[in-house]
Scaffold this motif. Structure first.
Motif, PDB file in Angstrom:
ATOM      1  N   VAL A  55      11.659  -1.554  27.407  1.00 56.03           N
ATOM      2  CA  VAL A  55      11.296  -0.278  26.796  1.00 56.03           C
ATOM      3  C   VAL A  55      10.851   0.714  27.866  1.00 56.03           C
ATOM      4  CG1 VAL A  55      10.655  -1.312  24.592  1.00 56.03           C
ATOM      5  CG2 VAL A  55       8.922  -1.026  26.347  1.00 56.03           C
ATOM      6  N   ARG A  56      10.870   1.978  27.473  1.00 59.53           N
ATOM      7  CA  ARG A  56      10.414   3.053  28.353  1.00 59.53           C
ATOM      8  C   ARG A  56       9.656   4.058  27.527  1.00 59.53           C
ATOM      9  NH1 ARG A  56      13.658   7.520  31.756  1.00 59.53           N
ATOM     10  NH2 ARG A  56      14.731   7.713  29.793  1.00 59.53           N
ATOM     11  N   GLU A  57       8.586   4.615  28.104  1.00 56.22           N
ATOM     12  CA  GLU A  57       7.833   5.662  27.419  1.00 56.22           C
ATOM     13  C   GLU A  57       8.578   6.972  27.535  1.00 56.22           C
ATOM     14  OE1 GLU A  57       3.667   6.104  28.127  1.00 56.22           O
ATOM     15  OE2 GLU A  57       3.477   3.975  28.585  1.00 56.22           O
ATOM     16  N   ARG A  58       8.671   7.672  26.422  1.00 53.99           N
ATOM     17  CA  ARG A  58       9.334   8.981  26.387  1.00 53.99           C
ATOM     18  C   ARG A  58       8.275  10.062  26.239  1.00 53.99           C
ATOM     19  NH1 ARG A  58      14.706   9.517  27.646  1.00 53.99           N
ATOM     20  NH2 ARG A  58      15.800   7.692  26.925  1.00 53.99           N
ATOM     21  N   HIS A  59       8.337  11.050  27.104  1.00 51.78           N
ATOM     22  CA  HIS A  59       7.406  12.170  27.009  1.00 51.78           C
ATOM     23  C   HIS A  59       8.124  13.471  26.706  1.00 51.78           C
ATOM     24  CE1 HIS A  59       4.056   9.740  28.300  1.00 51.78           C
ATOM     25  NE2 HIS A  59       4.768   9.316  29.328  1.00 51.78           N
ATOM     26  N   GLU A  60       9.414  13.552  27.021  1.00 49.54           N
ATOM     27  CA  GLU A  60      10.160  14.771  26.757  1.00 49.54           C
ATOM     28  C   GLU A  60      10.515  14.845  25.275  1.00 49.54           C
ATOM     29  OE1 GLU A  60      12.381  12.407  28.601  1.00 49.54           O
ATOM     30  OE2 GLU A  60      11.192  12.628  30.397  1.00 49.54           O
ATOM     31  N   GLY A  61      10.067  15.872  24.607  1.00 49.20           N
ATOM     32  CA  GLY A  61      10.426  16.082  23.212  1.00 49.20           C
ATOM     33  C   GLY A  61       9.704  15.171  22.237  1.00 49.20           C
ATOM     34  N   GLY A  62       8.798  14.371  22.692  1.00 46.70           N
ATOM     35  CA  GLY A  62       8.062  13.480  21.803  1.00 46.70           C
ATOM     36  C   GLY A  62       7.530  12.289  22.569  1.00 46.70           C
ATOM     37  N   THR A  63       6.533  11.681  22.000  1.00 45.62           N
ATOM     38  CA  THR A  63       5.953  10.514  22.659  1.00 45.62           C
ATOM     39  C   THR A  63       6.357   9.259  21.922  1.00 45.62           C
ATOM     40  OG1 THR A  63       3.955  10.699  21.338  1.00 45.62           O
ATOM     41  CG2 THR A  63       3.953  11.828  23.471  1.00 45.62           C
ATOM     42  N   GLY A  64       6.218   8.166  22.584  1.00 46.49           N
ATOM     43  CA  GLY A  64       6.548   6.885  21.979  1.00 46.49           C
ATOM     44  C   GLY A  64       7.406   6.048  22.898  1.00 46.49           C
ATOM     45  N   LEU A  65       7.689   4.847  22.452  1.00 45.91           N
ATOM     46  CA  LEU A  65       8.505   3.923  23.215  1.00 45.91           C
ATOM     47  C   LEU A  65       9.923   3.901  22.679  1.00 45.91           C
ATOM     48  CD1 LEU A  65       6.075   0.878  23.471  1.00 45.91           C
ATOM     49  CD2 LEU A  65       6.554   2.582  25.215  1.00 45.91           C
ATOM     50  N   THR A  66      10.867   3.790  23.571  1.00 41.30           N
ATOM     51  CA  THR A  66      12.260   3.627  23.156  1.00 41.30           C
ATOM     52  C   THR A  66      12.811   2.377  23.837  1.00 41.30           C
ATOM     53  OG1 THR A  66      13.077   4.992  24.965  1.00 41.30           O
ATOM     54  CG2 THR A  66      12.686   6.093  22.870  1.00 41.30           C
TER      55      THR A  66
END
Length: 123
Positions: A44-55
């Motif tokens: 998984v990777r943390e997403r900060h662009e356009g929203g937070t959370g794990l993808t």
């Protein structure tokens, strides 16, 4: 896939995979199931662009020979020996190097000529 990456342990018991400027994680429970039962683990990777959370960006799995772990993400595939993976996961080693994995398309050797052992080559 030209650059090699590193595998390191987190304080929570999971693993951090750094490859080509990207940082991925494998959660502690997934690491245990990968090592002890051979089940593939989510990367998984943390997403900060356009929203937070794990993808979920990929997966890590033991190769068919059982001697290495292959980590596949969108950017490519990397391989680390299972022994090194275990040492990092258990805290015996701080980190382990990742090597670019050789995919079937990139490492296939094609022979266009005839083989000397074939009967057609003698004619």
């Amino acid at each position: 896939m030209s650059e090699a990456g590193t595998l390191a342990c987190t304080a929570a018991g999971g693993l951090v995979v750094d490859v080509e400027g990207e940082r991925y994680r494998i959660e502690a429970g997934d690491v245990k199931s990968l090592i002890f039962s051979g089940r593939p683990a989510q990367v998984v990777r943390e997403r900060h662009e356009g929203g937070t959370g794990l993808t979920i960006e990929g997966y890590a799995a033991v190769n068919p020979a059982g001697r290495a772990v292959v980590i596949r993400v969108r950017a490519g595939a990397w391989i680390v020996p299972l022994v090194s993976f275990r040492r990092v996961a258990c805290g015996e080693a701080v980190s382990a190097p990742l090597s670019p994995s050789c995919g079937a398309v990139q490492c296939a050797v094609k022979f266009t000529g005839r083989s000397r052992s074939s009967p057609a080559a003698d004619t």
